[in-house]
Design an enzyme around this catalytic site. Structure first.
Site, PDB file in Angstrom:
ATOM      1  N   GLY A 180      -6.755  12.656   4.853  1.00 45.35           N
ATOM      2  CA  GLY A 180      -6.544  11.650   5.912  1.00 45.35           C
ATOM      3  C   GLY A 180      -5.270  11.373   6.110  1.00 45.35           C
ATOM      4  N   GLU A 189     -16.482   1.918   5.461  1.00 44.74           N
ATOM      5  CA  GLU A 189     -16.112   2.988   6.325  1.00 44.74           C
ATOM      6  C   GLU A 189     -16.647   4.314   5.335  1.00 44.74           C
ATOM      7  OE1 GLU A 189     -12.016   3.369   7.306  1.00 44.74           O
ATOM      8  OE2 GLU A 189     -11.790   1.406   7.263  1.00 44.74           O
ATOM      9  N   GLU A 195      -5.873   8.127   0.735  1.00 45.24           N
ATOM     10  CA  GLU A 195      -5.785   6.566   0.685  1.00 45.24           C
ATOM     11  C   GLU A 195      -7.227   6.216   1.857  1.00 45.24           C
ATOM     12  OE1 GLU A 195      -6.859   3.619   2.385  1.00 45.24           O
ATOM     13  OE2 GLU A 195      -4.826   3.570   3.563  1.00 45.24           O
ATOM     14  N   GLU A 210     -14.310  17.954   5.800  1.00 44.88           N
ATOM     15  CA  GLU A 210     -15.705  18.837   5.411  1.00 44.88           C
ATOM     16  C   GLU A 210     -15.790  20.064   5.861  1.00 44.88           C
ATOM     17  OE1 GLU A 210     -14.970  15.637   6.323  1.00 44.88           O
ATOM     18  OE2 GLU A 210     -16.419  14.126   5.292  1.00 44.88           O
ATOM     19  N   GLU A 216      -6.044  16.094   8.533  1.00 47.47           N
ATOM     20  CA  GLU A 216      -6.266  14.836   9.440  1.00 47.47           C
ATOM     21  C   GLU A 216      -7.200  15.166  10.624  1.00 47.47           C
ATOM     22  OE1 GLU A 216      -5.319  11.473   9.331  1.00 47.47           O
ATOM     23  OE2 GLU A 216      -6.735  11.500  11.298  1.00 47.47           O
ATOM     24  N   ARG A 220       0.763  -1.423  -0.044  1.00 43.70           N
ATOM     25  CA  ARG A 220      -0.194   0.019  -0.138  1.00 43.70           C
ATOM     26  C   ARG A 220       0.929   1.235   0.055  1.00 43.70           C
ATOM     27  NH1 ARG A 220      -0.359   3.494   4.209  1.00 43.70           N
ATOM     28  NH2 ARG A 220      -2.155   4.643   4.618  1.00 43.70           N
TER      29      ARG A 220
END
Ligand code: GJV
Length: 430
Positions: A130, A205, A196, A182, A153, A106
């Site tokens: 994130g 999720e 990711e 947001e 984050e 990943r």
């Protein structure tokens, strides 16, 4: 239409409850203003609150669409349908951050994308949604020369990310923004939105919703999304070891006959998806196919109720125990005609922390080479718990001479307390 279960206190329940005018429903929880969890004739499910009217005699509710029901329907919305407290709480721990960072396939995929695009990244503004510990932002700053990287984050790990950015000498380029994407204000629009966001079975999720909202707000016209595309893959498979471990076990433990527990075992073990399954390539009964593909530039939040089709030709005789799914994501190059890189979480690639997701059938079916398994898959978001979804697979098996009966099964999982705890399950629609 009957669908799946999700409250441990009821034996057989569906996501949506069917009911008629005049029925009296017992409301267990007013889960949100619009959807309540109710019971009718031993079955539980969600009902739209606007269809219900309080019965004056007791706490039962009955349908009364002709009456004004606006009063008293919006109390108790204390439960967050996004479960952000638990969600960001778990990402604030090093356990999950370590799991993601130590997933080499990943993390290396993102590093390679940045490396391969280091020239066109020069002078660009990047948003890393994130960012966690900031690894992708740091790759950008170290391997390319972007003008700025906004590392976003929401969890408390962001406090440490600032330190890591400074310790790695990247504070001139990387700025950490702690908060939900947001709700944040950034200095301006970005050229590239990297994230990711993928969960089990691609969508669990539903972090993708945050990414789409950030795209609409912050990505400049003509900007790039990384990943730029995603697909959900499926294959009919054997899972003999898992079947034997959970079902065969009851045949003769210690010389005793425990087969009376097999139907319980079936509903307990095979009615929820098995995450963390590692499918062996030799257990694929056909060539896997993409059942759903997403274009991250054009996808809308309202498109996240998804439907895919499949036709598999069985390549070798074997036992059909279930379907396995996983995902692939693509990273289009910033330069025209340069190769698109891909992260593939399937059984033919290096294993990742997502592993694969197994959907077990109720019982094994023998398949012969040349037969086909065809049908549809539906991904249906839970109307209340927005990070969850139900997976329905309908399939039929046909040989050249005859067409088999269509079968269908629904798998649901719902996280209520604590992230990654699975509480829920199924219903079979024949
Ligand atoms: N705003 C900011 N950070 C977020 C958001 C959001 N809306 N959603 C998730 N994160 N691939 N399923 C953060 C979360 O706290 C975690 O550190 C990271 O993104 C998740 C990345 C991996 N999860 C995934």
């Amino acid at each position: 239409m009957c669908m799946s279960v999700s409250d441990p206190s009821c034996s057989l329940q569906y996501v949506y409850l069917s009911f008629r005018a005049g029925d009296r429903l017992l409301v267990h929880t007013k889960t949100s203003a619009d959807w309540w969890w109710a019971e009718l004739g031993g079955l539980c499910g969600y009902v739209p609150s606007s269809y219900l009217k309080q019965d004056v005699e007791d706490s039962y509710l009955k349908q009364g669409v002709e009456e004004d029901t606006s009063e008293d329907t919006s109390e108790d919305t204390s439960e967050d349908p996004w479960q952000d407290e638990e969600y960001f709480g778990s990402y604030g721990t090093l356990r999950l951050q370590l799991e993601m960072l130590s997933d080499r396939a990943r993390t290396e995929a993102y590093r390679q994308v940045i490396l391969a695009n280091s020239a066109p990244l020069r002078g660009k503004v990047v948003m890393d949604l994130g960012c966690g510990t900031g690894v992708i932002s740091l790759f950008c700053a170290r391997l390319a020369q972007p003008k700025a990287v906004y590392a976003v984050e929401a969890s408390s790990i962001a406090e440490h990310t600032e330190t890591l950015v400074r310790q790695n000498g990247c504070e001139e380029v990387v700025t950490v923004f702690q908060g939900r994407a947001e709700e944040l204000e950034l200095p301006g629009r970005v050229d590239i939105l990297i994230s990711e966001w993928m969960g089990n079975c691609l969508l669990f999720e539903f972090m993708v919703e945050s990414v789409l909202q950030a795209r609409d707000r912050w990505l400049r016209e003509g900007g790039m999304m990384w990943p730029s595309g995603a697909s959900l893959c499926l294959v009919p498979c054997q899972a003999l070891d898992y079947y034997t471990e959970r079902m065969g076990f009851w045949e003769q433990p210690y010389g005793l006959d425990f087969t009376a527990l097999q139907s319980l075992a079936q509903s307990e073990f095979f009615s929820r998806p098995r995450f963390s399954h590692l499918l062996q390539p030799e257990d694929c009964l056909a060539t896997p196919c993409d059942v759903i593909t997403l274009d991250m530039l054009t996808l809308h939040v309202t498109d996240l109720e998804l439907r895919g089709q499949f036709t598999f030709i069985v390549e070798k005789a074997g036992t059909f125990h279930g379907f396995t799914s996983w995902f692939r994501v693509q990273f289009q190059s910033l330069e025209r005609d340069k190769t698109t890189l891909e992260l593939d979480t399937g059984p033919y690639s290096e294993p990742t922390h997502w592993k694969q997701t197994l959907f077990m059938l109720d019982g094994p079916i023998s398949l012969l080479g040349g037969e086909t398994v065809s049908g549809i898959i539906l991904l249906h978001r839970n109307p209340v718990w927005r990070r969850h979804m139900t997976v329905t697979i309908q399939w039929s098996i046909s040989s050249t001479e005859e067409t088999g009966n269509c079968k269908s099964k629904v798998w649901t999982h719902l996280l209520i307390q604590g992230f990654f705890i699975i509480l829920t399950i199924f219903y079979i629609v024949e």
